[in-house]
Design a protein around this motif. Sequence first.
Motif, PDB file in Angstrom:
ATOM      1  N   SER A 117      -6.467  -9.779  -9.438  1.00  0.00           N
ATOM      2  CA  SER A 117      -6.190  -8.567  -8.668  1.00  0.00           C
ATOM      3  C   SER A 117      -5.210  -7.656  -9.398  1.00  0.00           C
ATOM      4  N   GLU A 129      -5.766  -3.837 -10.728  1.00  0.00           N
ATOM      5  CA  GLU A 129      -4.817  -2.766 -10.414  1.00  0.00           C
ATOM      6  C   GLU A 129      -4.431  -2.015 -11.683  1.00  0.00           C
ATOM      7  N   TYR A 158      -7.172   0.296 -12.832  1.00  0.00           N
ATOM      8  CA  TYR A 158      -7.215   1.586 -12.148  1.00  0.00           C
ATOM      9  C   TYR A 158      -6.193   2.553 -12.739  1.00  0.00           C
ATOM     10  N   TYR A 207      -5.507   2.426  -6.836  1.00  0.00           N
ATOM     11  CA  TYR A 207      -4.451   1.527  -7.320  1.00  0.00           C
ATOM     12  C   TYR A 207      -3.506   1.165  -6.181  1.00  0.00           C
ATOM     13  N   ARG A 229      -5.313  -0.992  -3.463  1.00  0.00           N
ATOM     14  CA  ARG A 229      -5.517  -2.382  -3.880  1.00  0.00           C
ATOM     15  C   ARG A 229      -4.191  -3.146  -3.908  1.00  0.00           C
ATOM     16  N   ARG A 255      -3.497  -6.353  -1.643  1.00  0.00           N
ATOM     17  CA  ARG A 255      -3.162  -7.628  -2.255  1.00  0.00           C
ATOM     18  C   ARG A 255      -1.874  -8.196  -1.656  1.00  0.00           C
TER      19      ARG A 255
END
Length: 62
Positions: free
Chosen positions: A5, A9, A12, A48, A51, A55
């Motif tokens: 993850s 990120e 992005y 970004y 996410r 997360r």
Amino acid sequence: MKGISKIFELGYLIIAIVFLVETVLKWNEDRMSAYLTLFFSVLAICMYFFRKRFRKKIDNSK
């Protein structure tokens, strides 16, 4: 899973930087194309933060 993850990120952010550079390079030549790449860079930055927040929300629930 958490490492993947974080990589997405950062992906992005890299995409946003590439689109911002492309916007600066196209600004005087083709303004409409520059607006389109600017839109995609803003979209990548929003993704970004989305996410990252998602997360952290999942990490806190575990």
